[in-house]
Design an enzyme around this catalytic site. Structure first.
Site, PDB file in Angstrom:
ATOM      1  N   GLY A 185       0.948  -1.037  -0.081  1.00 12.99           N
ATOM      2  CA  GLY A 185       0.034   0.129  -0.029  1.00 12.99           C
ATOM      3  C   GLY A 185       0.752   1.357  -0.285  1.00 12.99           C
ATOM      4  CG  ASP A 201      -2.161  10.838  12.101  1.00 11.38           C
ATOM      5  OD1 ASP A 201      -3.316  11.137  12.215  1.00 11.38           O
ATOM      6  OD2 ASP A 201      -1.765  10.633  11.303  1.00 11.38           O
TER       7      ASP A 201
HETATM    8  N1  LIG Z   1       4.655  -3.058   8.825  1.00 13.97           N
HETATM    9  C1  LIG Z   1       3.677  -3.171   7.833  1.00 13.97           C
HETATM   10  N2  LIG Z   1       3.248  -4.435   7.856  1.00 13.97           N
HETATM   11  C2  LIG Z   1       2.273  -4.619   6.868  1.00 13.97           C
HETATM   12  N3  LIG Z   1       1.862  -3.821   6.060  1.00 13.97           N
HETATM   13  C3  LIG Z   1       2.332  -2.369   6.207  1.00 13.97           C
HETATM   14  C4  LIG Z   1       3.182  -2.167   7.227  1.00 13.97           C
HETATM   15  N4  LIG Z   1       3.439  -0.702   7.178  1.00 13.97           N
HETATM   16  C5  LIG Z   1       2.686  -0.347   6.330  1.00 13.97           C
HETATM   17  N5  LIG Z   1       1.895  -1.193   5.685  1.00 13.97           N
HETATM   18  C6  LIG Z   1       0.818  -1.261   4.759  1.00 13.97           C
HETATM   19  O1  LIG Z   1       1.305  -0.178   3.901  1.00 13.97           O
HETATM   20  C7  LIG Z   1       0.175   0.932   3.642  1.00 13.97           C
HETATM   21  C8  LIG Z   1       0.952   2.245   3.425  1.00 13.97           C
HETATM   22  O2  LIG Z   1       1.760   2.485   4.793  1.00 13.97           O
HETATM   23  P1  LIG Z   1       2.277   4.018   5.135  1.00 13.97           P
HETATM   24  O3  LIG Z   1       2.869   3.840   6.410  1.00 13.97           O
HETATM   25  O4  LIG Z   1       2.822   4.426   4.116  1.00 13.97           O
HETATM   26  O5  LIG Z   1       1.142   4.631   5.329  1.00 13.97           O
HETATM   27  P2  LIG Z   1       0.190   5.708   5.975  1.00 13.97           P
HETATM   28  O6  LIG Z   1       0.034   5.121   7.463  1.00 13.97           O
HETATM   29  O7  LIG Z   1      -0.985   6.081   5.263  1.00 13.97           O
HETATM   30  O8  LIG Z   1       1.329   6.779   5.967  1.00 13.97           O
HETATM   31  P3  LIG Z   1       1.145   8.314   6.156  1.00 13.97           P
HETATM   32  O9  LIG Z   1      -0.124   8.265   7.107  1.00 13.97           O
HETATM   33  O10 LIG Z   1       2.348   8.701   6.376  1.00 13.97           O
HETATM   34  O11 LIG Z   1       0.393   8.576   4.903  1.00 13.97           O
HETATM   35  C9  LIG Z   1      -0.415   0.825   5.023  1.00 13.97           C
HETATM   36  O12 LIG Z   1      -1.847   1.139   4.707  1.00 13.97           O
HETATM   37  C10 LIG Z   1      -0.434  -0.553   5.551  1.00 13.97           C
HETATM   38  O13 LIG Z   1      -1.451  -1.351   4.831  1.00 13.97           O
END
Ligand SMILES: Nc1ncnc2c1ncn2[C@@H]1O[C@H](COP(=O)(O)OP(=O)(O)OP(=O)(O)O)[C@@H](O)[C@H]1O
Length: 645
Positions: free
Chosen positions: A97, A261
């Site tokens: 994602g 957040d």
């Molecule tokens: N450690 C992890 N294990 C599994 N999936 C993950 C992990 N980290 C992130 N993801 C998946 O990847 C996607 C993107 O993560 P990311 O942290 O970039 O998104 P986010 O939390 O929306 O970040 P931001 O709020 O900074 O935009 C998430 O929606 C999540 O489903």
């Protein structure tokens, strides 16, 4: 023939690209003209000379401490394929994602022999909206004024350095938070002076981010079933999330970290360890006491930072929603911000909708501050804990993480053999903490009286308002709902709670101008920085403190008392709520009188207390079917006259 030297790109570790704060001109940078403080930001000159330090400038001043801490986690990229199938010891797999700052891929670590998650963050943000022009120019000004850069710098280059700084902070934060199963654990980071991206490797959470939206309220999502395989229901799943997040927030609290957040997309589920984990620490801050930074103004800057709107609007706590309408800071306990956001998250799970959602961001803030949730109280232990204690609008009365931890007795293994033996001292500590004045005592007694009556009428009702809380043991939320018996003191709302005193007469909020990075000493200008969180269509916001004034209405006890019942005020609220849910005109656009007229079609039984001069005459004229409330008013007057309830 001489080979052209490869362009060096700034890195997490400045020593890898000597003088990385100098200008590194790359082909695409040349497209954006250099920004020079003299030519383009002359209007900022006067305020710059009066710049006050901020939380972020203090972080920057202590960059060496941050670098020392993250250095062991940052590894050089030594081997990567052009087609990006591998990097160092990692074989890259499917995309998991994308967020605002990068995208996440599943990967296999040949050294750890396990699957990991790798977040790939472009050093130069792909989304130019991420930093406002003002922010970038001010940052360049600051670096210039501190002698960190000597030449002109392009906007692109500045954004890249700012982005790298943001990554450093996030890595610093997660490197300090590696001792809890309830936080997504950092493994390492990869970077090199030739890499356009920073690679952050962490534990893989196989069930992905917490999902809550479902077609029908009662649906159980497959993800939920995988986390709670036995007897999975909306309630059991929500309890599991409540318990895990309480433990996670308790850990953050012990480390002095305020996440800022908390929301479903920042909660990841791990079906192998069987836990929900907190992720994404990009917005977090630490209390000055737990940071090894030296700065005379740190405490003051921390307080100012706490009062900035940071996070995702629908999840932001009411004390942050004043939007510049007050000179005073409303946030004194930052940890309560996370408690509120957890409350919103749990509400989403329980109700399959956001508790406060407006036509636009400001409408959402208005609702967060004003729209009551009292109609959602239903006597269920879990529900009422969330509605009355986590989503308590008054932060001073909102349950704190310590108290929440005490009442969320986690698994049967942790439970004492004889719950009734639990120290009554603990029970008294989890009451709302405001000092009890005589009026408060009166209301306490009054609520007690009412609840006793109610309990007798309906024994099945696990009402939060039950009076004889003294002898009630805390309850395990895992127990069957029929057996649940939370300490009623924990769930009791106080007269100061939002249910009692939400004022509909507050004017619509005003937003002043914005400035994020600095505050001048005359007051504060602010930057409102809105980001689009693509996956959830939630809007993320960062904003600094605000300065104009607010007209906060203080409810009189009699108003509060009348609101206890199905009073005209509450009727008005109900129709006001309906109006909201119809998605029609924003109430913030209407005056209080208009609201009253438009949203209250029902005939009034009792006049609004604000118009009452002679309470005794008022009581005598009241309808019979309002006798019980009249009795309350009489008791109140007796109390006011004679000091007795
Ligand atoms: N450690 C992890 N294990 C599994 N999936 C993950 C992990 N980290 C992130 N993801 C998946 O990847 C996607 C993107 O993560 P990311 O942290 O970039 O998104 P986010 O939390 O929306 O970040 P931001 O709020 O900074 O935009 C998430 O929606 C999540 O489903």
């Amino acid at each position: 023939m001489e080979m052209p030297s490869r362009q060096l790109i700034p890195t997490l570790m400045p020593e890898w690209t000597p003088s990385s704060h100098q200008s590194y001109k790359t082909a695409d940078d040349s497209a954006s003209p250099p920004i020079t403080p003299t030519s383009q930001v002359s209007s900022f000159d006067s305020s710059l000379s009066q710049m006050k330090p901020t939380y972020s400038t203090i972080i920057e001043e202590n960059i060496d401490t941050i670098l020392d801490r993250i250095r062991p986690f940052v590894k050089k990229i030594t081997a990567s394929e052009q087609n990006k199938k591998t990097i160092n010891q990692y074989t890259l797999g499917a995309s998991a994602g994308s967020g605002q700052f990068g995208h996440v891929r599943k990967a296999y670590s040949s050294t750890l022999n396990k699957v990991v998650a790798i977040k790939i963050i472009l050093k130069k943000p792909w989304n130019a909206q991420q930093y406002s022009m003002n922010q970038v120019m001010r940052q360049i000004q600051l670096w210039k004024s501190k002698g960190k850069i000597t030449k002109n710098m392009s906007g692109n280059e500045a954004m890249r350095l700012m982005n790298i700084g943001k990554c450093r902070w996030e890595i610093y934060a997660v490197s300090r938070l590696r001792d809890s199963v309830h936080v997504v654990r950092l493994i390492e980071c990869l970077d090199s002076p030739f890499s356009e991206s920073i690679w952050i490797v962490s534990d893989w959470c196989n069930l992905g981010e917490l999902q809550w939206k479902r077609d029908n309220y009662g649906d159980i999502l497959p993800q939920w079933q995988r986390l709670v395989p036995f007897k999975c229901s909306v309630s059991t799943f929500s309890k599991k999330i409540l318990r895990d997040m309480t433990k996670g927030l308790q850990y953050l609290h012990s480390q002095g970290c305020i996440h800022r957040d908390i929301k479903p997309s920042n909660i990841l589920l791990d079906g192998i360890e069987n836990v929900a984990k907190i992720s994404d620490f990009g917005c977090c801050i630490f209390t000055p006491q737990l940071l090894p930074f030296k700065s005379a103004n740190f405490e003051e800057c921390f307080q100012r930072e706490l009062n900035k709107i940071v996070g995702t609007p629908a999840f932001i706590a009411p004390e942050l929603c004043h939007l510049g309408n007050s000179k005073r800071d409303f946030v004194t306990d930052g940890f309560k911000l996370d408690i509120w956001s957890l409350g919103v998250t749990l509400y989403c799970l329980l109700y399959n909708e956001l508790p406060f959602s407006g036509d636009n961001e400001f409408d959402t803030y208005h609702k967060i501050m004003e729209a009551p949730l009292s109609l959602k109280v239903n006597g269920s232990t879990l529900n009422d804990l969330i509605i009355k204690r986590l989503l308590e609008k008054d932060a001073t009365l909102r349950i704190g993480i310590q108290d929440l931890t005490k009442i969320i007795l986690p698994d049967p293994m942790d439970q004492p053999e004889h719950p009734k033996d639990i120290d009554q001292d603990i029970l008294s500590k989890i009451k709302p903490t405001r000092s009890e004045g005589p009026v408060r005592r009166f209301f306490g007694k009054l609520i007690t009286k009412k609840s006793k009556k109610k309990t007798l009428e309906n024994v099945k009702d696990n009402s939060f308002g039950s009076a004889n809380s003294k002898a009630t043991a805390p309850v395990y939320i895992d127990a069957d709902s029929q057996e649940e018996a939370f300490s009623s003191t924990v769930l009791r709302s106080s007269p100061n709670s939002s249910d009692y005193c939400s004022s509909l007469e507050e004017e619509a909020v005003q937003v002043t101008d914005f400035l994020n990075t600095f505050c001048d000493s005359k007051g504060s200008a602010n930057i409102l920085h809105v980001k689009n969180d693509k996956r959830n269509t939630e809007m993320k916001v960062e904003k600094s403190d605000s300065s104009s004034h607010s007209s906060f209405k203080v409810p009189t006890p009699i108003k509060a008392l009348i609101r206890l019942k199905n009073s005209p005020v509450e009727n008005r609220n109900k129709s006001y709520d309906n109006r909201f849910s119809d998605g029609l005109t924003s109430p913030s656009k209407k005056s209080a009188k208009e609201k009253h007229r438009v949203y209250n079609p029902e005939p009034k039984k009792l006049a609004h207390s604000g118009n009452i001069i002679n309470f005794k005459a008022y009581i005598n004229s009241a309808d019979k079917d309002r006798q019980e409330m009249v009795e309350d008013v009489r008791t109140y007057l007796n109390f006011a006259d004679n000091g007795q309830a």
